[in-house]
Motif scaffolding. Structure first.
Motif, PDB file in Angstrom:
ATOM      1  N   ALA A   1       4.924  13.769  -4.907  1.00  0.00           N
ATOM      2  CA  ALA A   1       6.070  12.858  -4.796  1.00  0.00           C
ATOM      3  C   ALA A   1       6.216  12.392  -3.346  1.00  0.00           C
ATOM      4  N   ALA A   2       5.994  13.321  -2.403  1.00  0.00           N
ATOM      5  CA  ALA A   2       6.106  12.968  -0.984  1.00  0.00           C
ATOM      6  C   ALA A   2       5.008  11.965  -0.606  1.00  0.00           C
ATOM      7  N   LEU A   3       3.807  12.188  -1.152  1.00  0.00           N
ATOM      8  CA  LEU A   3       2.683  11.284  -0.860  1.00  0.00           C
ATOM      9  C   LEU A   3       2.949   9.903  -1.445  1.00  0.00           C
ATOM     10  N   ASP A   4       3.490   9.888  -2.648  1.00  0.00           N
ATOM     11  CA  ASP A   4       3.850   8.628  -3.316  1.00  0.00           C
ATOM     12  C   ASP A   4       4.873   7.866  -2.483  1.00  0.00           C
ATOM     13  N   ALA A   5       5.851   8.620  -1.963  1.00  0.00           N
ATOM     14  CA  ALA A   5       6.911   7.983  -1.177  1.00  0.00           C
ATOM     15  C   ALA A   5       6.317   7.355   0.091  1.00  0.00           C
ATOM     16  N   ALA A   6       5.249   7.973   0.598  1.00  0.00           N
ATOM     17  CA  ALA A   6       4.596   7.424   1.793  1.00  0.00           C
ATOM     18  C   ALA A   6       3.787   6.171   1.439  1.00  0.00           C
TER      19      ALA A   6
END
Ligand SMILES: Cc1cc2nc3c(=O)[nH]c(=O)nc-3n(C[C@H](O)[C@H](O)[C@H](O)COP(=O)(O)OP(=O)(O)OC[C@H]3O[C@@H](n4cnc5c(N)ncnc54)[C@H](O)[C@@H]3O)c2cc1C
Length: 400
Positions: A142-147
């Motif tokens: 999810a954090a990678l997606d947000a980036a």
């Protein structure tokens, strides 16, 4: 004095064993305790879905056991003293381990990701083999997606690796997903099934890197046998399961992978008061040993309950028989492939692909939960009274 049947692990195998034994035996003769590290049943066959960000249904174990009379003890099994027939369990309430004595023990502690085979995996890679790891992976993605971008690399092209790769690629289209394996993913499948997997991977934009072995994992990169390094923001280790060391440490005979060696009635070959089922045990079926999968674990759990009920009621137990019929592989939520197999699990030419396979796999996954709620036997068997003089703790083997 009642006989105490203790089942370790409330996965597919242990839960089925405890619930079914409760339906086969009188509670005035036999009390049953199920010990598990958590109070929720983990639908492990859906953990790649959890990692991909989907919400899974909650199954409190106590509600699955409702009406059976089985006692659930939530805690982590620390050790087994086979000579004393005693388990030590660390619960969250007690500061020191609780001791639980048994007359008959069922070992069903399942498996987890094999993160010790290659340096760096335990520290820098994620897995989908248990709920905690799958949730950590979900949060990382999810954090990678947000980036807005990033690379996810799955190591392993077996059943779990294929399902995980496809699920993550479908749920995270903004991320680059690649899979690394020594051979082509799914190389044991029939030609048609392999083709379908490869087409699905192409459609989902998955990069396949085969023909190389992973030698190490470091922060943000994978070291290959070819000397190359692959950069990856998130690394997922799906290259094999390992079992708990508790069986070996307790002195039970285990195979080369640490799985409890059991005979055809699923009884430990070294201790007549102990049975092994599910991923944690290796039983002979035909010329092969049981594969670690739900398709093996659930019937093992059901069968061991019948064996123990037969033993305690003076009947002759029947050997465990298993004919593999299929391997169901999801390729995201809208695609799948079912590989029909011979009884020994080797592939036939027949497959189901696409929508029919998706519906079939979903139906089987739901059917497993129905089977756990209604563990049989069907038609309902009369609860058998234990034969008089059945040994309790400290007495001799049941097999007399
Ligand atoms: C992502 C994924 C997808 C899968 N898909 C499929 C599929 O499609 N089809 C299929 O047939 N199989 C599939 N499998 C394999 C299947 O999930 C396992 O083979 C199955 O869960 C084994 O059942 P089990 O009861 O032996 O063990 P588990 O289901 O692992 O249950 C063991 C239980 O023991 C508990 N436990 C472990 N150690 C301790 C301890 N020390 N103290 C207390 N409790 C403990 C655990 O918390 C757990 O509840 C998949 C696995 C994964 C990870």
């Amino acid at each position: 004095m009642t006989h105490h049947l203790v089942v370790l692990g409330a996965g597919y195998a242990g839960l089925a064993a405890a619930s079914r034994a409760a339906r086969r035996l009188h509670s005035s003769d036999v009390r049953i305790t199920l010990i598990n590290s958590g109070d929720r049943f983990v639908e492990r066959i859906r953990l790649h879905q959890l990692a991909a960000g989907q919400a899974l249904r909650e199954y409190p174990i106590r509600s699955l056991l409702a009406g059976t009379g089985v006692t659930l003890l939530v805690g982590s099994v620390q050790s087994i003293d086979a000579a004393a027939q005693r388990i030590e369990v660390q619960t969250s309430q007690a500061t020191s381990p609780v001791e639980v004595d048994y007359d008959t023990l069922v070992f069903a502690l399942g498996s987890r990701a094999d993160v010790s085979a290659v340096p760096g995996v335990a520290e820098y890679a994620h897995s989908v083999a248990d709920a905690g790891s799958a949730i950590r992976l979900r949060n990382q993605l999810a954090a990678l997606d947000a980036a807005g971008a990033g690379t996810v690399t799955v190591v392993g092209g077996g059943l779990t690796g294929i399902e995980t790769t496809a699920e993550l690629a479908e749920s995270h289209p903004a991320l680059r997903v690649q899979v690394v394996n020594d051979v082509a993913p799914g190389n044991w499948l029939s030609h048609r099934a392999q083709q379908h997997v490869h087409q699905a991977f192409d459609r989902l934009g998955i990069d396949v890197r085969s023909g190389t072995v992973v030698h190490g994992v470091q922060p943000g990169r994978i070291l290959l046998s070819t000397g190359e390094q692959l950069a990856a923001d998130v690394i997922v280790w799906a290259a094999g399961f390992r079992v708990s060391e508790l069986a070996a440490t307790a002195g039970f005979t285990v195979d080369g992978r640490g799985r409890m060696a059991v005979d055809r009635t699923l009884r430990s070959v070294s201790d007549p008061n102990v049975y092994g089922i599910g991923d944690a045990a290796a039983a002979q079926v035909g010329d092969a040993v049981t594969r670690m999968c739900c398709q093996t674990s659930l019937p093992m759990g059901q069968h061991v309950a019948d064996v123990i009920a037969d033993q305690l009621t003076g009947r002759t137990p029947t050997p465990f028989r298993l004919r593999y019929v299929w391997q169901n592989i999801s390729l995201g939520r809208r695609d799948a492939v079912t590989q029909f197999t011979h009884a020994d699990d080797s592939p036939r030419a027949a497959t189901l692909r696409g929508r029919p396979a998706t519906l079939f796999k979903e139906g089987i996954s739901r059917g497993v939960m129905v089977a756990l709620r209604h563990p049989g036997p069907y038609p309902p068997a009369v609860r058998r009274r234990a034969a008089t003089g059945q040994p309790n703790r400290g007495q001799e083997s049941l097999e007399k």
